[in-house]
Design a protein around this motif. Structure first.
Motif, PDB file in Angstrom:
ATOM      1  N   GLU A  76       0.813  -1.204   0.000  1.00 42.50           N
ATOM      2  CA  GLU A  76       0.000   0.000   0.000  1.00 42.50           C
ATOM      3  C   GLU A  76       0.853   1.262   0.000  1.00 42.50           C
ATOM      4  O   GLU A  76       0.440   2.304  -0.519  1.00 42.50           O
ATOM      5  CB  GLU A  76      -0.929   0.001   1.225  1.00 42.50           C
ATOM      6  N   GLU A  77       2.063   1.149   0.579  1.00 37.49           N
ATOM      7  CA  GLU A  77       2.935   2.313   0.657  1.00 37.49           C
ATOM      8  C   GLU A  77       3.917   2.395  -0.505  1.00 37.49           C
ATOM      9  O   GLU A  77       4.737   3.317  -0.559  1.00 37.49           O
ATOM     10  CB  GLU A  77       3.719   2.283   1.973  1.00 37.49           C
ATOM     11  N   ALA A  78       3.902   1.416  -1.422  1.00 32.89           N
ATOM     12  CA  ALA A  78       4.851   1.424  -2.542  1.00 32.89           C
ATOM     13  C   ALA A  78       4.619   2.643  -3.431  1.00 32.89           C
ATOM     14  O   ALA A  78       3.477   2.992  -3.756  1.00 32.89           O
ATOM     15  CB  ALA A  78       4.712   0.140  -3.348  1.00 32.89           C
ATOM     16  N   GLU A  79       5.733   3.283  -3.846  1.00 31.16           N
ATOM     17  CA  GLU A  79       5.654   4.514  -4.620  1.00 31.16           C
ATOM     18  C   GLU A  79       5.922   4.317  -6.105  1.00 31.16           C
ATOM     19  O   GLU A  79       5.563   5.157  -6.917  1.00 31.16           O
ATOM     20  CB  GLU A  79       6.635   5.547  -4.056  1.00 31.16           C
ATOM     21  N   ASN A  80       6.587   3.197  -6.463  1.00 31.95           N
ATOM     22  CA  ASN A  80       6.863   2.974  -7.877  1.00 31.95           C
ATOM     23  C   ASN A  80       6.526   1.541  -8.260  1.00 31.95           C
ATOM     24  O   ASN A  80       6.297   0.679  -7.393  1.00 31.95           O
ATOM     25  CB  ASN A  80       8.330   3.291  -8.206  1.00 31.95           C
ATOM     26  N   THR A  81       6.514   1.308  -9.546  1.00 38.71           N
ATOM     27  CA  THR A  81       6.106  -0.010 -10.051  1.00 38.71           C
ATOM     28  C   THR A  81       7.112  -1.089  -9.706  1.00 38.71           C
ATOM     29  O   THR A  81       6.731  -2.239  -9.406  1.00 38.71           O
ATOM     30  CB  THR A  81       5.940   0.066 -11.579  1.00 38.71           C
TER      31      THR A  81
ATOM     32  N   ASP B 158       9.111  -1.439  -7.064  1.00 36.30           N
ATOM     33  CA  ASP B 158       8.928  -1.881  -5.683  1.00 36.30           C
ATOM     34  C   ASP B 158       7.651  -2.702  -5.533  1.00 36.30           C
ATOM     35  O   ASP B 158       7.597  -3.700  -4.803  1.00 36.30           O
ATOM     36  CB  ASP B 158       8.878  -0.672  -4.750  1.00 36.30           C
ATOM     37  N   LEU B 159       6.612  -2.272  -6.252  1.00 38.40           N
ATOM     38  CA  LEU B 159       5.337  -2.989  -6.173  1.00 38.40           C
ATOM     39  C   LEU B 159       5.473  -4.410  -6.708  1.00 38.40           C
ATOM     40  O   LEU B 159       4.915  -5.364  -6.134  1.00 38.40           O
ATOM     41  CB  LEU B 159       4.275  -2.219  -6.952  1.00 38.40           C
TER      42      LEU B 159
END
Length: 303
Positions: free
Chosen positions: A189-194, A196-197
């Motif tokens: 939910e806190e991931a900022e970029n693809t 990391d997701l």
């Protein structure tokens, strides 16, 4: 002068005696004080000892109580998989099979596998194997019912497998993996970029797969603890030899004996014929010579 010296001497003696008496008094006082201190220390030590003994006994009682609690918990939480093997002889195979299915159903069990086949013998009796799952509380009573079905018990054995330690370990692993899963979900939910997701998604999928495997193994153990497995081997045996029709067929036995005798005679005659034909090159000249000699002798006798 002499008198003054005498008074000085008496004064010194008196002073020395007084000093000695004071030393003795001080020593006695110190001894008494030391004795009193020792007595007080002994009383205090006795009190401390009594208190410590009371504490020890109390601790022992608490230890015994905790031990009893631990024992109760271990016994109640034990997970044991029970299995049994039994081999019996029966008069009627169909009746035995029906009774096994009925007893299993009455005890909330079920048949998971059955194999029936005929024997390769003259009697033609059948045999079969059955695998039955039965609730653990009815395990022993079900084996007793099987013994009552058979005319003879050839074998009976039971064995158990304690899986308590494995199950507790699986529970710990499951809790740990679920904690990791929750953290990964929060990170996602806190991931900022693809990038990391995607990394978190891979880790989450791997963790969830491990959770499913652990839960599957736990369900397997729970099921096999709740339901015991009984392997049954049945062998059908004829009740009496008097019921054998083949043994009572006198005409058939007599016909079979007559046929066997004729076959033996024919075999002997055939062998003799084959023997004569095979030796004919030798036997025929001998017969001719023998007949000529016999004719010559008879003719000579007439003359």
């Amino acid at each position: 002068m002499v008198r003054r010296f005498f008074y000085s001497f008496v004064f010194l003696i008196g002073f020395a005696v007084a000093g000695c008496s004071d030393d003795e008094t001080a020593q006695h006082e110190r001894a008494d004080t030391h004795s009193n201190d020792e007595a007080e220390f002994a009383v205090e030590e006795a009190d401390d000892t009594g208190d410590s003994e009371g504490e020890v006994s109390t601790t022992d009682e608490e230890t015994n109580d905790s031990t009893e609690d631990i024992t109760d918990v271990d016994v109640s939480d034990q997970m044991i998989i029970y299995n049994g093997d039994i081999s019996i002889e029966v008069d009627q195979f169909d009746d035995a099979q029906r009774q096994i299915e009925e007893h299993a159903e009455q005890m909330d069990g079920y048949v998971v596998e059955s194999n029936v086949h005929d024997r390769d013998d003259e009697a033609g009796n059948r045999s079969g194997t059955f695998s039955v799952r039965i609730p653990q509380e009815n395990f022993t009573s079900f084996l007793d019912e099987l013994e009552a079905i058979g005319t003879e018990v050839l074998e009976r054995s039971t064995y158990g497998d304690d899986v308590t330690e494995e199950y507790v370990d699986l529970e710990s692993r499951l809790q740990s993996k679920e904690t990791v899963e929750e953290r990964l979900l929060a990170f996602m939910e806190e991931a900022e970029n693809t990038e990391d997701l995607l990394d978190i998604s891979d880790d989450l999928a791997s963790t969830q797969e491990e959770i499913e495997q652990i839960e599957g193994r736990m369900n397997y153990l729970e099921n096999h603890v709740a339901y015991s497995t009984v392997n049954i081997d049945i062998q059908e045996v004829a009740a009496s030899t008097l019921q054998d029709r083949e043994s009572l067929n006198i005409w058939g036995q007599a016909t079979s004996l007559f046929t066997d005798t004729v076959n033996v005679l024919v075999s002997l005659f055939s062998g003799l014929v084959i023997f004569m034909i095979g030796l004919s090159p030798v036997i025929i000249p001998l017969l001719v010579i023998g007949a000529a000699v016999l004719f010559f002798l008879k003719r000579r006798q007439k003359r």
